[in-house]
Write an enzyme that holds these catalytic residues in place. Structure first.
Site, short mmCIF file in Angstrom:
data_model
loop_
_atom_site.label_atom_id
_atom_site.label_comp_id
_atom_site.label_asym_id
_atom_site.label_seq_id
_atom_site.Cartn_x
_atom_site.Cartn_y
_atom_site.Cartn_z
N TRP A 170 18.82 99.50 -13.63
CA TRP A 170 18.22 98.16 -13.62
C TRP A 170 19.05 97.16 -12.83
O TRP A 170 18.50 96.33 -12.10
CB TRP A 170 17.96 97.66 -15.04
CG TRP A 170 16.84 98.41 -15.69
CD1 TRP A 170 16.93 99.30 -16.72
CD2 TRP A 170 15.45 98.39 -15.31
NE1 TRP A 170 15.69 99.82 -17.01
CE2 TRP A 170 14.77 99.28 -16.16
CE3 TRP A 170 14.73 97.71 -14.32
CZ2 TRP A 170 13.39 99.51 -16.06
CZ3 TRP A 170 13.36 97.93 -14.23
CH2 TRP A 170 12.71 98.81 -15.08
N LYS A 221 11.25 95.73 -25.47
CA LYS A 221 12.22 96.76 -25.87
C LYS A 221 12.64 96.54 -27.32
O LYS A 221 12.83 97.48 -28.06
CB LYS A 221 13.46 96.72 -24.97
CG LYS A 221 13.17 96.75 -23.47
CD LYS A 221 12.73 98.12 -22.99
CE LYS A 221 12.14 98.09 -21.58
NZ LYS A 221 12.96 97.52 -20.55
N ASP A 270 20.85 90.11 -17.74
CA ASP A 270 19.62 90.81 -18.11
C ASP A 270 19.89 91.53 -19.42
O ASP A 270 20.62 92.52 -19.46
CB ASP A 270 19.24 91.80 -17.01
CG ASP A 270 18.03 92.66 -17.39
OD1 ASP A 270 17.49 92.49 -18.50
OD2 ASP A 270 17.64 93.51 -16.56
C1 LIG Z 1 12.74 97.47 -19.02
C2 LIG Z 1 13.82 96.75 -18.31
C3 LIG Z 1 13.55 95.91 -17.20
C4 LIG Z 1 12.16 95.74 -16.65
O1 LIG Z 1 11.40 95.04 -17.53
P1 LIG Z 1 9.88 94.64 -17.24
O2 LIG Z 1 9.59 93.69 -18.34
O3 LIG Z 1 9.09 95.91 -17.31
O4 LIG Z 1 9.81 94.04 -15.88
C5 LIG Z 1 14.61 95.24 -16.63
N1 LIG Z 1 15.86 95.37 -17.10
C6 LIG Z 1 16.16 96.16 -18.14
C7 LIG Z 1 17.58 96.28 -18.62
C8 LIG Z 1 15.15 96.87 -18.79
O5 LIG Z 1 15.43 97.66 -19.84
#
Ligand SMILES: *Cc1c(COP(=O)(O)O)cnc(C)c1O
Length: 363
Positions: A105, A198, A174
């Site tokens: 990511w 998540k 993030d």
């Molecule tokens: C799932 C995830 C993303 C992407 O998320 P979306 O909401 O599908 O765009 C980005 N960063 C991390 C760490 C993730 O687990």
């Protein structure tokens, strides 16, 4: 409800939600607070929805200890759109931004920022298969911000403490896959963001926590839906927000408070993670974890078996035992158990019992 059969859900995202939250949503679905309508059917400008979004915000402030000089935004477009938006808003024209790349990511986040301007890797652990949190960083003291990914969902590596940026360089994080899974010190950050799906709710809403001074960086004339300053000024109500998803994250925040808050949730999450990593470590090499021990994620536990054939059998037999979502990401292979907040100790125990049985039969 006695015939209700819920899966032991180890999906990486969207992931498991607390049963109590789903039951409350079910109970309120047809008549939200006496309106005679679902929360999906009422105006986002109604007093009922105002209470939903304000309570969600207040509960998140309490859970994470978010000071008054930070705004909370509920946006659409997923964490992926934040890769773009944060670069557009927080990096002035001509400036460069730093990214710690230690998983799939953060690699994408850097790539997206590079499409629109200058961004560099302050560390990159790809040569080691993204199995660690980098110890040494090559930091630009003039960077517009330092970006990192607190939990790499695919590779299962997690920061337990923030990297230290040069003086005056804000941290941007993030936190999609470890959001509200443990306490953090928000004051160390300029901005924190994460997709809800998540750990905090359904897909469709992304939570952004941003310090007021960061909003002053937004350049003039950005398209309005990409402009943090305008979105913050409208309290996430510039246009129609994802109202049902916001309602759901609000229920999850209330549930988290009822569990005793983030310290209690972290304790529970550590118990589950210890059980799982202990099973891997005590398997005599039958199961092999991906991350180095000090970077092992409390949320996502990728592991391999002796052969791909055994991995296929494992996934199939696990499914027959009601253990769902254990196949690893295609880029890493093997298995991955995502043990987010709503995954129970009971479910985790069912998984490790299955793992031990499987090893006895196939080891
Ligand atoms: C799932 C995830 C993303 C992407 O998320 P979306 O909401 O599908 O765009 C980005 N960063 C991390 C760490 C993730 O687990």
């Amino acid at each position: 409800m006695s015939d209700l059969k819920r899966a032991y859900n180890f999906n990486p995202g969207p992931g498991a939600l607390p049963l109590e939250v789903l039951q409350q949503a079910q109970a309120e679905l047809l008549d939200f607070k006496g309106t005679g309508m679902s929360v999906m059917e009422i105006s986002h400008r109604s007093k009922e929805f105002e209470a939903v979004i304000q309570t969600a915000e207040a509960d998140l402030r309490e859970l994470l200890g978010i000071p008054a000089n930070y705004k909370i935004l509920f946006l659409q477009g997923g964490a992926t759109l934040q890769f773009t938006m944060l670069a557009m808003n927080l990096r002035p024209a001509g400036a460069s931004a730093d990214y710690i790349v230690n998983g799939a990511w953060s690699k994408i986040a850097l790539k997206e920022a590079q499409k629109l301007g200058t961004a560099r890797a302050a560390a990159n652990t790809e040569a080691d298969g993204f199995n660690s949190v980098p110890e040494t960083l090559d930091l630009d003291p003039k960077a517009a911000y330092l970006h990192f990914t607190s939990n790499e969902t695919i590779h299962g590596v997690e920061f337990f403490g923030e990297p230290t940026p040069p003086a005056g360089v804000p941290l941007v994080c993030d936190t999609s896959s470890d959001f509200v899974s443990r306490p953090i010190d928000v004051t160390k950050y300029g901005m924190i963001y994460g997709g809800a799906q998540k750990n905090a709710g359904p897909s469709g809403v992304t939570v952004v926590i941003i310090r007021d001074d960061m909003l002053e960086r937004t350049p003039a004339n950005l398209p309005v839906m990409l402009d943090y300053k305008t979105l913050a000024a409208s309290g996430s109500l510039h246009n129609t927000p994802p109202s049902f998803a916001i309602y759901m994250v609000g229920l999850v925040f209330q549930w988290a408070k009822k569990q005793g808050g983030l310290a209690a949730i972290e304790k529970y999450n550590r118990t589950k993670a210890d059980l799982l990593y202990g099973t891997i470590d005590n398997s005599g090499g039958f199961y092999r974890g991906h991350a180095v021990p000090n970077a092992r994620s409390l949320m996502n536990v990728p592991f391999r078996l002796p052969s791909e054939e055994l991995e296929d059998t494992f996934a199939k037999e696990a499914k027959k035992n009601n253990l769902i979502g254990l196949k690893g990401h295609r880029s890493v292979g093997g298995m991955r158990a995502s043990i987010y907040n709503a995954v129970t100790l009971e479910g985790t125990t069912a998984l490790v019992n299955f793992m031990q049985e499987f090893q006895k039969k196939n080891g």
